[in-house]
Write a protein that holds these residues in place. Sequence first.
Motif, PDB file in Angstrom:
ATOM      1  N   VAL A 139       0.156   4.187   0.900  1.00 62.95           N
ATOM      2  CA  VAL A 139      -0.176   5.074   2.014  1.00 62.95           C
ATOM      3  C   VAL A 139       0.362   4.537   3.337  1.00 62.95           C
ATOM      4  O   VAL A 139       1.123   5.202   4.041  1.00 62.95           O
ATOM      5  N   CYS A 140      -0.008   3.299   3.679  1.00 65.07           N
ATOM      6  CA  CYS A 140       0.370   2.753   4.995  1.00 65.07           C
ATOM      7  C   CYS A 140       1.541   1.772   4.936  1.00 65.07           C
ATOM      8  O   CYS A 140       2.105   1.418   5.960  1.00 65.07           O
ATOM      9  N   GLY A 141       1.899   1.303   3.723  1.00 61.39           N
ATOM     10  CA  GLY A 141       3.023   0.391   3.579  1.00 61.39           C
ATOM     11  C   GLY A 141       2.710  -1.070   3.834  1.00 61.39           C
ATOM     12  O   GLY A 141       3.599  -1.912   3.788  1.00 61.39           O
ATOM     13  N   LEU A 142       1.440  -1.384   4.102  1.00 58.45           N
ATOM     14  CA  LEU A 142       1.047  -2.771   4.346  1.00 58.45           C
ATOM     15  C   LEU A 142       1.363  -3.614   3.113  1.00 58.45           C
ATOM     16  O   LEU A 142       0.993  -3.255   1.997  1.00 58.45           O
ATOM     17  N   GLN A 155      -0.852  -6.358  -0.910  1.00 54.40           N
ATOM     18  CA  GLN A 155      -2.205  -5.873  -1.173  1.00 54.40           C
ATOM     19  C   GLN A 155      -2.572  -6.148  -2.628  1.00 54.40           C
ATOM     20  O   GLN A 155      -1.776  -5.927  -3.532  1.00 54.40           O
ATOM     21  N   CYS A 194       0.847  -1.184   0.000  1.00 59.71           N
ATOM     22  CA  CYS A 194       0.000   0.000   0.000  1.00 59.71           C
ATOM     23  C   CYS A 194       0.892   1.246   0.000  1.00 59.71           C
ATOM     24  O   CYS A 194       1.787   1.355   0.842  1.00 59.71           O
TER      25      CYS A 194
END
Length: 68
Positions: free
Chosen positions: A48-51, A54, A46
């Motif tokens: 935005v959050c780096g998860l 995805q 991601c």
Amino acid sequence: MAIGIESLFTSALGLSAPWRVENVNLDMARRRIDFDLTCDAKRLACPVCGLLDQGIHDRQKRQWRHLD
């Protein structure tokens, strides 16, 4: 050793795998260079959050114009 124009643009834009320039089209009459980017991955982190891991759900074609 010859380097393809796509590889040259990929390097010039600072892209790294899985992103790359797939096609380059020079239009001298319209004074523009069009190129297509592609991503070979099915899953990415991601932005935005780096998860990690995805699923990619948006493959819309977009245009960007660099101002003169």
